[in-house]
Design an enzyme around this catalytic site. Structure first.
Site, PDB file in Angstrom:
ATOM      1  N   ARG A 241       0.968  -1.066   0.017  1.00 23.39           N
ATOM      2  CA  ARG A 241       0.052   0.111   0.016  1.00 23.39           C
ATOM      3  C   ARG A 241       0.995   1.314   0.047  1.00 23.39           C
ATOM      4  O   ARG A 241       2.023   1.169   0.642  1.00 23.39           O
ATOM      5  CB  ARG A 241      -0.984   0.052   1.245  1.00 23.39           C
ATOM      6  CG  ARG A 241      -2.102  -0.979   1.312  1.00 23.39           C
ATOM      7  CD  ARG A 241      -3.072  -0.457   0.049  1.00 23.39           C
ATOM      8  NE  ARG A 241      -4.168  -1.141   0.443  1.00 23.39           N
ATOM      9  CZ  ARG A 241      -4.484  -2.549  -0.667  1.00 23.39           C
ATOM     10  NH1 ARG A 241      -3.407  -2.631  -1.436  1.00 23.39           N
ATOM     11  NH2 ARG A 241      -5.530  -3.160  -0.774  1.00 23.39           N
ATOM     12  N   GLU A 270      -3.229   7.449  -4.160  1.00 31.01           N
ATOM     13  CA  GLU A 270      -3.718   7.021  -5.328  1.00 31.01           C
ATOM     14  C   GLU A 270      -5.104   7.457  -5.832  1.00 31.01           C
ATOM     15  O   GLU A 270      -6.165   7.526  -4.894  1.00 31.01           O
ATOM     16  CB  GLU A 270      -3.972   5.306  -5.011  1.00 31.01           C
ATOM     17  CG  GLU A 270      -3.370   4.586  -5.783  1.00 31.01           C
ATOM     18  CD  GLU A 270      -3.166   3.065  -5.637  1.00 31.01           C
ATOM     19  OE1 GLU A 270      -2.279   2.711  -4.875  1.00 31.01           O
ATOM     20  OE2 GLU A 270      -3.983   2.131  -6.001  1.00 31.01           O
ATOM     21  N   HIS A 288      -1.135   0.182  -9.846  1.00 31.60           N
ATOM     22  CA  HIS A 288      -1.730  -0.774  -8.924  1.00 31.60           C
ATOM     23  C   HIS A 288      -2.284  -2.196  -9.662  1.00 31.60           C
ATOM     24  O   HIS A 288      -3.338  -2.474  -9.789  1.00 31.60           O
ATOM     25  CB  HIS A 288      -2.923  -0.475  -8.027  1.00 31.60           C
ATOM     26  CG  HIS A 288      -3.068  -0.921  -6.975  1.00 31.60           C
ATOM     27  ND1 HIS A 288      -3.696  -0.397  -5.694  1.00 31.60           N
ATOM     28  CD2 HIS A 288      -2.990  -2.205  -6.312  1.00 31.60           C
ATOM     29  CE1 HIS A 288      -3.705  -1.278  -4.558  1.00 31.60           C
ATOM     30  NE2 HIS A 288      -3.490  -2.249  -5.131  1.00 31.60           N
TER      31      HIS A 288
END
Ligand code: DGY
Length: 322
Positions: A241, A270, A288
């Site tokens: 993350r 993000e 991602h």
């Protein structure tokens, strides 16, 4: 929202999972491909008995309250569940589930791709050719890190994904060190892995790969103080993350040559990517993609639906969050 006791699906899932949702024999409120706005989320959840969401939806106390007391389950389509306020859900008697196990291999595959890409300058070479930069083979041209000549991979977070990365890394002759784990390891894994506390792992690793969940304890685990421990040629890979890394500190370390490079699949804000990262040749960036493989995505979506279906039917969820 017009429905009551419906299943709210803010984003379209894979076709097979959508078919399974349709077969639940409950009203469905389905969003679209893109994430919902906050207003759409609050409206869509109102009156829902189940929410089958993705990591892009923030499910906090306000969303849970907007849903109302009939909400029974929040099924997150991801193994990470930092987007869900689990404590707030538990206070309201709502089960939270995630999708562990089905995406380990795909995420580990991408991790190895990033390790290779940053160590052997693959993306940088691709950019060079696309720019039309003149080049000719040379003994000193674009020399990277020799992974198979005794390089050490430090795995931070030796859970399912970290262990899948370790299996792949050994095939590349990397020496594997990892942070201590509570996972039940088999004898071969235990013998092939040296366990080190984080500071020592950072000092010893040529490549550091992050595989821990984002929690209050791991937020900015990689920051100025911890980056000060890495070797100047070391590479950082993050498929966990974005919040595990302090972007400002990483950018400063990269700009000042205190770290050799980075490969990042996840970002603090993000989908925004810090523009300073885009300027750096020794950084590989992907959007991602860790679990973005067809069978994996299908398995994730179907597991999320199975979790919702089980709770709605009064059965235990297959994979509640720990
Ligand atoms: C997860 O499942 O948490 C992944 O980040 C999705 O790609």
């Amino acid at each position: 929202m017009e429905e009551q006791d419906h299943v709210y699906v803010p984003r379209l899932l894979t076709g097979d999972a959508m078919a399974e949702l349709a077969a639940l024999d409950r009203p469905l409120v389905v969003g679209r491909e893109e994430p919902p706005t906050r207003e759409e989320m609050l409206a869509g959840v109102a009156g829902a008995a189940a929410v089958v969401c993705t990591l892009t939806e923030r499910v906090d106390a306000a969303v849970l309250d907007a849903a109302g007391p009939q909400l029974r389950v929040v099924a997150n389509t991801a193994v990470g569940f930092d987007n869900v306020d689990v404590a707030a859900a538990r206070e309201r008697g709502v089960v939270v589930t995630n999708t562990p196990g089905v995406l380990d291999r795909a995420t580990a595959d991408l991790t190895m791709g990033l390790v290779l890409a940053v160590a052997r300058r693959i993306a940088e070479g691709d950019r060079l050719l696309r720019r039309g930069t003149p080049w000719v083979w040379g003994p000193r041209m674009m020399v990277g890190l020799d992974l198979s000549a005794g390089a050490t991979l430090g795995i931070v977070g030796f859970g399912r994904i970290g262990r899948a990365v370790a299996r792949r890394a050994r095939a590349f002759d990397l020496r594997v060190v990892a942070t201590p784990t509570r996972a039940a390891l088999d004898d071969d894994e235990r013998a092939a892995t040296e366990f080190l506390e984080l500071p020592e792992l950072l000092r010893r690793s040529d490549v550091v790969s992050l595989h821990c969940p984002l929690t209050p304890d791991t937020r900015h685990l990689v920051r100025a103080e911890t980056l000060a421990l890495v070797q100047p040629h070391a590479l950082l890979v993050n498929t966990a993350r974005g919040g595990v890394v302090d972007t400002d500190a990483l950018v400063a370390a990269l700009q000042e040559g205190r770290i050799g490079g980075a490969a990042l699949d996840v970002f603090e804000d993000e989908p925004d990517v810090d523009p300073r990262l885009l300027e750096l040749e020794n950084v590989v960036l992907t959007p991602h993609l860790g679990s973005a493989a067809a069978a994996t995505r299908s398995a994730m979506c179907r597991l999320a639906v199975a979790n919702a279906a089980a709770v709605l039917a009064g059965r235990p969820a297959p994979t509640p969050v720990p």
